[in-house]
Design a protein around this motif. Sequence first.
Motif, mmCIF file in Angstrom:
data_model
loop_
_atom_site.group_PDB
_atom_site.id
_atom_site.type_symbol
_atom_site.label_atom_id
_atom_site.label_comp_id
_atom_site.label_asym_id
_atom_site.label_seq_id
_atom_site.Cartn_x
_atom_site.Cartn_y
_atom_site.Cartn_z
ATOM 1 N N ALA A 15 0.839 -1.199 0.000
ATOM 2 C CA ALA A 15 0.000 0.000 0.000
ATOM 3 C C ALA A 15 0.873 1.248 0.000
ATOM 4 N N ASP A 16 0.469 2.257 -0.796
ATOM 5 C CA ASP A 16 1.255 3.486 -0.845
ATOM 6 C C ASP A 16 0.971 4.349 0.381
ATOM 7 N N ARG A 22 17.712 -3.353 11.664
ATOM 8 C CA ARG A 22 17.201 -4.529 12.368
ATOM 9 C C ARG A 22 15.985 -5.106 11.633
ATOM 10 N N ALA A 23 15.080 -4.245 11.178
ATOM 11 C CA ALA A 23 13.885 -4.714 10.469
ATOM 12 C C ALA A 23 14.263 -5.414 9.168
ATOM 13 N N LEU A 24 15.266 -4.891 8.473
ATOM 14 C CA LEU A 24 15.670 -5.485 7.203
ATOM 15 C C LEU A 24 16.398 -6.810 7.396
ATOM 16 N N GLU A 25 16.951 -7.047 8.575
ATOM 17 C CA GLU A 25 17.482 -8.378 8.872
ATOM 18 C C GLU A 25 16.362 -9.410 8.863
ATOM 19 N N LEU A 26 15.178 -9.007 9.361
ATOM 20 C CA LEU A 26 14.031 -9.907 9.416
ATOM 21 C C LEU A 26 13.282 -9.956 8.093
ATOM 22 N N ALA A 27 13.281 -8.846 7.364
ATOM 23 C CA ALA A 27 12.517 -8.768 6.114
ATOM 24 C C ALA A 27 13.350 -8.057 5.056
ATOM 25 N N HIS A 50 9.104 -0.653 -9.475
ATOM 26 C CA HIS A 50 8.703 -0.081 -8.187
ATOM 27 C C HIS A 50 8.862 1.442 -8.244
ATOM 28 N N THR A 51 7.751 2.150 -8.121
ATOM 29 C CA THR A 51 7.759 3.607 -8.336
ATOM 30 C C THR A 51 8.689 4.314 -7.364
ATOM 31 N N LEU A 52 8.611 3.967 -6.086
ATOM 32 C CA LEU A 52 9.442 4.641 -5.099
ATOM 33 C C LEU A 52 10.917 4.305 -5.304
ATOM 34 N N GLY A 53 11.198 3.068 -5.702
ATOM 35 C CA GLY A 53 12.578 2.703 -6.002
ATOM 36 C C GLY A 53 13.135 3.503 -7.164
ATOM 37 N N ASP A 99 9.161 -1.341 1.237
ATOM 38 C CA ASP A 99 8.851 -0.130 1.993
ATOM 39 C C ASP A 99 9.971 0.194 2.978
ATOM 40 N N LEU A 100 10.465 -0.815 3.661
ATOM 41 C CA LEU A 100 11.590 -0.589 4.576
ATOM 42 C C LEU A 100 12.823 -0.129 3.810
ATOM 43 N N GLN A 101 13.080 -0.739 2.665
ATOM 44 C CA GLN A 101 14.218 -0.323 1.844
ATOM 45 C C GLN A 101 14.082 1.143 1.436
ATOM 46 N N ALA A 102 12.872 1.529 1.042
ATOM 47 C CA ALA A 102 12.653 2.914 0.618
ATOM 48 C C ALA A 102 12.869 3.881 1.777
ATOM 49 N N ASN A 103 12.427 3.492 2.972
ATOM 50 C CA ASN A 103 12.653 4.338 4.148
ATOM 51 C C ASN A 103 14.139 4.503 4.434
#
Length: 721
Positions: free
Chosen positions: A444-445, A546-551, A588-591, A556-560
């Motif tokens: 979701a955007d 830490r979140a990117l270790e799990l996912a 991916h638009t944000l990417g 969305d996390l990458q974009a953040n």
Amino acid sequence: MQRARAGESRHSHSHSRSRRTTLGAAARVTLAAALLCCRAEDPPPQPVVEVPPTNVLLITIDTLRPDALGAYSGVSTSPTIDRLARDGALFEHVLTSSPSTLPSHAAILTGKHPYAHGARSNHGYVLSPGNRTLAEALSDAGYVTGAETAAAVIGRRQGVDQGFQEFRDIDSHDAKRKVASHTIDSERKEVEFPERHAVDISDKGIQFLRRHGDGPFFLWLHYFDPHRAYAAPREFASRFPKNPYHAEVAFTDYAIGLLIDELERLGLADRTLVVLTSDHGESLGQHGEMTHSHLIYDATMRVPLIFWGASELPRGRRVPTIVRTVDIAPTILDWLGQPPLEAIQGVSLGPILRGESPMQVPPAYGESIEAFATFGTSMLRFIQIGPWKYIHKVNPELYQVVREPGEKDNLAANEPKRVVEMRAQLETLLREAPPAPHGSEVEADAELMAQLHALGYVGDSRAPTIDDELATLELSGMDPNDTLEDLLNFAKAYGALNNMKQPEAALVLLDELAERHPNSVPIMRARVATLNALEREDEARAVLYRALELAPDDLDLQANLIALLRKVGNLEEAEEHALHVLALSPCHTLGLAHLGGVLREMQRYAAQGELLSNAVERCDSDGARNEYAYFLATCPDASQRDGGRALDLAKRITENTAGILPDYIDTLAAAYAETGDFERAIAIQRQAIEALEARDLEDTVMEPYRARLAEFEAHRPIRHK
């Protein structure tokens, strides 16, 4: 079912039901043409009387409990709906498949439970085009199809427009949003809700009836007013001063009355099948839940269902049989004599409506994935067979709901054999289900998530991956019911951050939740947003790692993380993460936006142009076209600018979206400025600013748009370095 031909009894159901709706094309047999094909001694055939096909009007009232209607409980909220029940057929015990708006409506439209249609939550899911809907079936049969939906949670972006030739949702340019007066900081202020009010839905529905009354038509009207926050007009609020929920129900009933009056005035009532139901109910404090979407007791899973209108319907019938909302689409198609949808789980209730022999309705099923998606608990499910309802969770529950509808007397410990049997039935139901189509899980955007948060929905922007449906029956960890307070605090944290603008208070709640659920990615995502609001970027970046270790593949996390890295000037690492995003999702638009931004900040303009040009060729995406158009209009490198090409792309995307997205309008203004047409650039930029101001955004968001307007007023194009 169509009305009987001349000489037929209106009760000759089996004969009339076998005929398919042909819309008159094959039925136009005149007496003169018939005589030409007959022997002289044969008696002349009787002319065929063309019977208008039955229209369909589907009314779904969001968050409506049956006991909020007079027809079910005797309250004085709903004179219009009560009349429909008296003059039609009312089903007394109807169960939905989900306590959330998108999955429950998808079940109504497809005849499938959420695990089979794929749209399992309001967050991170859409109704995949791989589903065939009631609207598509009727459109293919020659019906004019139209829909009016009232909230951001269910619209074009969620895919529910499939099969509708006319479709209007909250983002439509002429949709009238609900406005209510509230006390904010000791002042009375008008507040706009991200929903349409009931009278707007009825008004647009009436216009549809006037345009297409010759039929046949299928019109779906979705009313959202009984959903929290409750803000009925004063006239209705004053009638129910202690029950704002009932006030909203009464207002919705009034709006539906306007529609039914017009249906009758146009002479359409007796040839229109009107089906009125709800997607789910509202807990109103039962079992500790104030609203809905988390628990699966009857407070949210039981809904009304009334059939009214078409002349063959029974009058004043109350049906005690336990049925499901997945039975609605099959019933409508059967009633019209249309072929059924394939691979569905619903059954037609036509035999019940026609008074034929009793029928066995399959088990009812319902689920909520909110605790599963947010905290990683097991999934919450129920199956109901006859009067027995089994809730499958770590601490199982079993109720005899007909005898004890409040679901307070858990009989699981007293009925262990029945629990085992019903758990086995649940497993069989999942094993024999049709496979869910691909394309249901999305990200979701930010704009949609903000609208969902404003409506009180606080799930994750990314759908949880469910690879093995049967594996989710295994139970471990925390009981989903035990996370209710955590879910409420999660909602409070989002409210503190987004509505109250109090990130410090939000962070206190989120830190406590993180201690209880240290591996919850949704909590980490919320903590990142809160730390960013507090300008504590180093801490936010640590949480992101830490979140990117799990996912690691969470876009969305990458974009953040990329946004934070760009902010602190770490462009090389930002480029690395942007390339990873595009490797996972090339369109991916944000990417694309982030990588383009990194290349621009490095002044690698040719590489930025090549990236965006390739994206436009490769991706059927307005987001990619918008990024490229803005680059062509604003690049500091004159060799890369092309105002004419930018204008062509910007016009295309604003036409595709009816000019409602401010960022696209902003790009169009920049393109006009690059071509030297500053008068149009100024007018269009003001349009973008007006659209943003209607959303009551922070000044920091508005400043860049106003700065660009100042440039246009000074007859200067935009140059982004």
